[in-house]
Design a protein around this motif. Sequence first.
Motif, PDB file in Angstrom:
ATOM      1  N   ILE A 217      56.814  12.128  54.907  1.00 46.98           N
ATOM      2  CA  ILE A 217      56.473  11.886  56.313  1.00 46.98           C
ATOM      3  C   ILE A 217      57.484  12.503  57.273  1.00 46.98           C
ATOM      4  O   ILE A 217      57.142  12.836  58.411  1.00 46.98           O
ATOM      5  CB  ILE A 217      56.348  10.378  56.608  1.00 46.98           C
ATOM      6  N   LEU A 218      58.725  12.658  56.833  1.00 43.43           N
ATOM      7  CA  LEU A 218      59.774  13.237  57.683  1.00 43.43           C
ATOM      8  C   LEU A 218      60.561  14.263  56.872  1.00 43.43           C
ATOM      9  O   LEU A 218      60.741  14.105  55.659  1.00 43.43           O
ATOM     10  CB  LEU A 218      60.702  12.146  58.210  1.00 43.43           C
ATOM     11  N   ALA A 219      61.033  15.287  57.537  1.00 41.82           N
ATOM     12  CA  ALA A 219      61.626  16.429  56.855  1.00 41.82           C
ATOM     13  C   ALA A 219      63.058  16.167  56.384  1.00 41.82           C
ATOM     14  O   ALA A 219      63.745  15.286  56.892  1.00 41.82           O
ATOM     15  CB  ALA A 219      61.616  17.639  57.785  1.00 41.82           C
ATOM     16  N   ALA A 220      63.457  16.972  55.396  1.00 41.78           N
ATOM     17  CA  ALA A 220      64.877  17.044  55.044  1.00 41.78           C
ATOM     18  C   ALA A 220      65.602  17.754  56.184  1.00 41.78           C
ATOM     19  O   ALA A 220      65.044  18.642  56.835  1.00 41.78           O
ATOM     20  CB  ALA A 220      65.061  17.810  53.738  1.00 41.78           C
ATOM     21  N   ASN A 221      66.832  17.363  56.429  1.00 37.01           N
ATOM     22  CA  ASN A 221      67.566  17.910  57.568  1.00 37.01           C
ATOM     23  C   ASN A 221      68.999  18.233  57.166  1.00 37.01           C
ATOM     24  O   ASN A 221      69.673  17.431  56.514  1.00 37.01           O
ATOM     25  CB  ASN A 221      67.581  16.904  58.722  1.00 37.01           C
ATOM     26  N   GLY A 222      69.453  19.425  57.535  1.00 37.07           N
ATOM     27  CA  GLY A 222      70.839  19.822  57.300  1.00 37.07           C
ATOM     28  C   GLY A 222      71.444  20.413  58.547  1.00 37.07           C
ATOM     29  O   GLY A 222      70.736  20.805  59.487  1.00 37.07           O
ATOM     30  N   ALA A 331      79.206  18.058  55.658  1.00 37.67           N
ATOM     31  CA  ALA A 331      80.498  17.379  55.767  1.00 37.67           C
ATOM     32  C   ALA A 331      80.269  15.910  55.449  1.00 37.67           C
ATOM     33  O   ALA A 331      79.149  15.400  55.566  1.00 37.67           O
ATOM     34  CB  ALA A 331      81.071  17.528  57.172  1.00 37.67           C
ATOM     35  N   ASP A 332      81.324  15.203  55.065  1.00 30.98           N
ATOM     36  CA  ASP A 332      81.181  13.794  54.680  1.00 30.98           C
ATOM     37  C   ASP A 332      80.630  12.962  55.836  1.00 30.98           C
ATOM     38  O   ASP A 332      79.861  12.035  55.634  1.00 30.98           O
ATOM     39  CB  ASP A 332      82.529  13.236  54.226  1.00 30.98           C
ATOM     40  N   TYR A 333      81.009  13.293  57.057  1.00 34.90           N
ATOM     41  CA  TYR A 333      80.565  12.532  58.215  1.00 34.90           C
ATOM     42  C   TYR A 333      79.191  12.989  58.697  1.00 34.90           C
ATOM     43  O   TYR A 333      78.612  12.381  59.590  1.00 34.90           O
ATOM     44  CB  TYR A 333      81.568  12.686  59.362  1.00 34.90           C
ATOM     45  N   ARG A 334      78.643  14.045  58.064  1.00 33.68           N
ATOM     46  CA  ARG A 334      77.384  14.614  58.531  1.00 33.68           C
ATOM     47  C   ARG A 334      76.613  15.170  57.333  1.00 33.68           C
ATOM     48  O   ARG A 334      76.453  16.372  57.180  1.00 33.68           O
ATOM     49  CB  ARG A 334      77.682  15.722  59.538  1.00 33.68           C
ATOM     50  N   PRO A 335      76.116  14.294  56.474  1.00 35.47           N
ATOM     51  CA  PRO A 335      75.464  14.750  55.249  1.00 35.47           C
ATOM     52  C   PRO A 335      74.054  15.273  55.484  1.00 35.47           C
ATOM     53  O   PRO A 335      73.440  14.999  56.510  1.00 35.47           O
ATOM     54  CB  PRO A 335      75.419  13.478  54.402  1.00 35.47           C
ATOM     55  N   PHE A 336      73.565  16.035  54.507  1.00 31.94           N
ATOM     56  CA  PHE A 336      72.165  16.437  54.534  1.00 31.94           C
ATOM     57  C   PHE A 336      71.292  15.205  54.321  1.00 31.94           C
ATOM     58  O   PHE A 336      71.603  14.345  53.507  1.00 31.94           O
ATOM     59  CB  PHE A 336      71.876  17.445  53.426  1.00 31.94           C
ATOM     60  N   TYR A 337      70.173  15.157  55.042  1.00 27.23           N
ATOM     61  CA  TYR A 337      69.201  14.085  54.827  1.00 27.23           C
ATOM     62  C   TYR A 337      68.064  14.623  53.965  1.00 27.23           C
ATOM     63  O   TYR A 337      67.501  15.675  54.279  1.00 27.23           O
ATOM     64  CB  TYR A 337      68.617  13.602  56.155  1.00 27.23           C
ATOM     65  N   PRO A 338      67.687  13.920  52.899  1.00 27.42           N
ATOM     66  CA  PRO A 338      66.547  14.376  52.097  1.00 27.42           C
ATOM     67  C   PRO A 338      65.228  14.118  52.811  1.00 27.42           C
ATOM     68  O   PRO A 338      65.180  13.471  53.864  1.00 27.42           O
ATOM     69  CB  PRO A 338      66.665  13.529  50.819  1.00 27.42           C
ATOM     70  N   VAL A 339      64.145  14.608  52.234  1.00 25.26           N
ATOM     71  CA  VAL A 339      62.807  14.336  52.757  1.00 25.26           C
ATOM     72  C   VAL A 339      62.529  12.828  52.648  1.00 25.26           C
ATOM     73  O   VAL A 339      62.853  12.208  51.636  1.00 25.26           O
ATOM     74  CB  VAL A 339      61.738  15.111  51.967  1.00 25.26           C
ATOM     75  N   THR A 340      61.979  12.246  53.691  1.00 25.36           N
ATOM     76  CA  THR A 340      61.577  10.837  53.644  1.00 25.36           C
ATOM     77  C   THR A 340      60.195  10.761  53.011  1.00 25.36           C
ATOM     78  O   THR A 340      59.222  11.279  53.574  1.00 25.36           O
ATOM     79  CB  THR A 340      61.538  10.221  55.048  1.00 25.36           C
TER      80      THR A 340
END
Length: 447
Positions: A217-222, A331-340
Amino acid sequence: MDPFEILFSLIICLLLSSVKSTSSDSPFLTKERLAEIPMKFLNMAQRPEVFDWMVNIRRTLHEIPELGFEEFETSKLVRTELDKMGIPYKHPVAITGVVGYIGTGKPPFVAIRADMDALAMQENVEWEHKSKIPGKMHACGHDAHVAMLLGAARMLQEYRNDLQGTVILVFQPAEEGGGGARKMLDTGILENVDAIFGLHVSSKYPIGTVAARPGPILAANGFFDAVIKGKGGHAALPQTSIDPILAASNIIISLQHLISREADPLDSQVVTVGKFQGGAAFNVIPDSVAIGGTFRAFSKDSFRQLKQRIEEVIIRQAAVHRCNATVDFEADYRPFYPVTVNSNRLHDHFQTVAENMLGSKSIIELQPMMGAEDFAFFAEAIPGYFYFVGMHNDSKGQSVPGHSPYFKVNENVLQYGAALHAALAVTHLLGGPATLSVQKESLHDEL
C-alpha cells in the motif's frame, strides 16, 4: 399465597433475571457476541467521558509537539494516563517509546500502535491550542493517533478480565524519518505477537469512513546525500574554475531520466531532489555543492536497482563536468523504509470488523501511494495491517493534507480510531477472520 400469585411471582423473577443477564453491563467480549463488539466499542468511544477525554489529550499534545526521539513530555503524558488506568507498561523503549499491556499477560498477543512525533514546521493555524513550541508542529495527526490509542486502552482496560489473551499498546517514537519502529522492533517487543494493527488519519476521505487494501500500500523509501566538488573562482572567469553548480544541475536532470527512461511505466518509482545547497555570492563559483533527496519504489528489486543507478549517475555525471562526487545513503538516524505490505489474512479480518462498525458503504478501497510509513518495519517482521481513517467534512470547508502548516484534525475522528483499535484487537484474540465470518453467517441465517 394463592398458587396463581406464586406462579406470577416466579414468572416475574425469571423475566427480571433474563433482563439482567442481557443488560449492557454483562460481558460482551465473547465469540457468541462477536459481531456486536465493533459497534459496542464505537458506542463506548462516543460517551462524553471517553470522547471529551480523548479530545483533551489530543489538544494537550498539540501544544507540546516534539520531534523524533525527543518525545519526552509526550511519553510522560502517556505514562501518566496509563498509571491512572492501572495499565502496566515498559519504558523507555527506543529512548522515548512506551509499551503497555492489557489482559492476561499470556498468549495470544496482538498489538495496536500509535506514532508520537511531530514535524519541524511552524504552525500557521490560529486557534486556542496552537503549538507553543516555535518551529515544531503536529502537522501529521500523530497527536490524534496517541489520543486514539489511549482511548482504546481505556475501553479495553474496562474489560481486561474478559480478554482472552493480551493486547500490547505500542506508543512509538520517530516515525517521521527516524525509523522508530525499527528501533522498537530491535528491542524484542513483538516477540510471540501474532499481529499488529496501525492507522493514520486522512483528510482525503470522509469522516466515518476507512480506506484500506491488502498487499503493498505504501512505497519503500530511501534517502541520499551527495557532495559535488569542483574548483571555485570568479563568475567572470569560468574557464579558470570547475563549476559544481552546473554539474549538480545536470545530475538532477539525469536522475529524472532514471524514471522516464529506465523504469517500467507500470512499476511505480519516484526520485525527488529536495535539497540543493551551494554558493553564497552572485559573482562567485563555489568549490562544492550539496544535493539530497529521496527515492521510492514498490518492490525490493526496483528499490535496489534505483539505489544503484542513483549512485552511478551522480558520480559519472560529476565526472563528465570534471568534478568529483561522493554519495551517502542510509544512516542510523535515517534508515531506509521497506514497502508497507498488508497481510491478506488480516485484511479479511479488518473488512469484517469495519463493516460491522461502519457499514459496507463506508469502506473505501485504498489506492497504493508513493508515501512511506515506518509501520512497514513491523509488518515486515510479523503480519501487519495499516489503514486510513477518514476525517474530511464538507461542511467545514476544504481539508488540508498532512505536512502542511495549515493542517487541522477533525476531532470527531477520534471516536472511530479508538473504537477500531479496540475492536480489531479484541476480535483477533477471539479467533480472527475465520470466527468472524462464521459469526456473521450465523447472524444472517437468523435474520
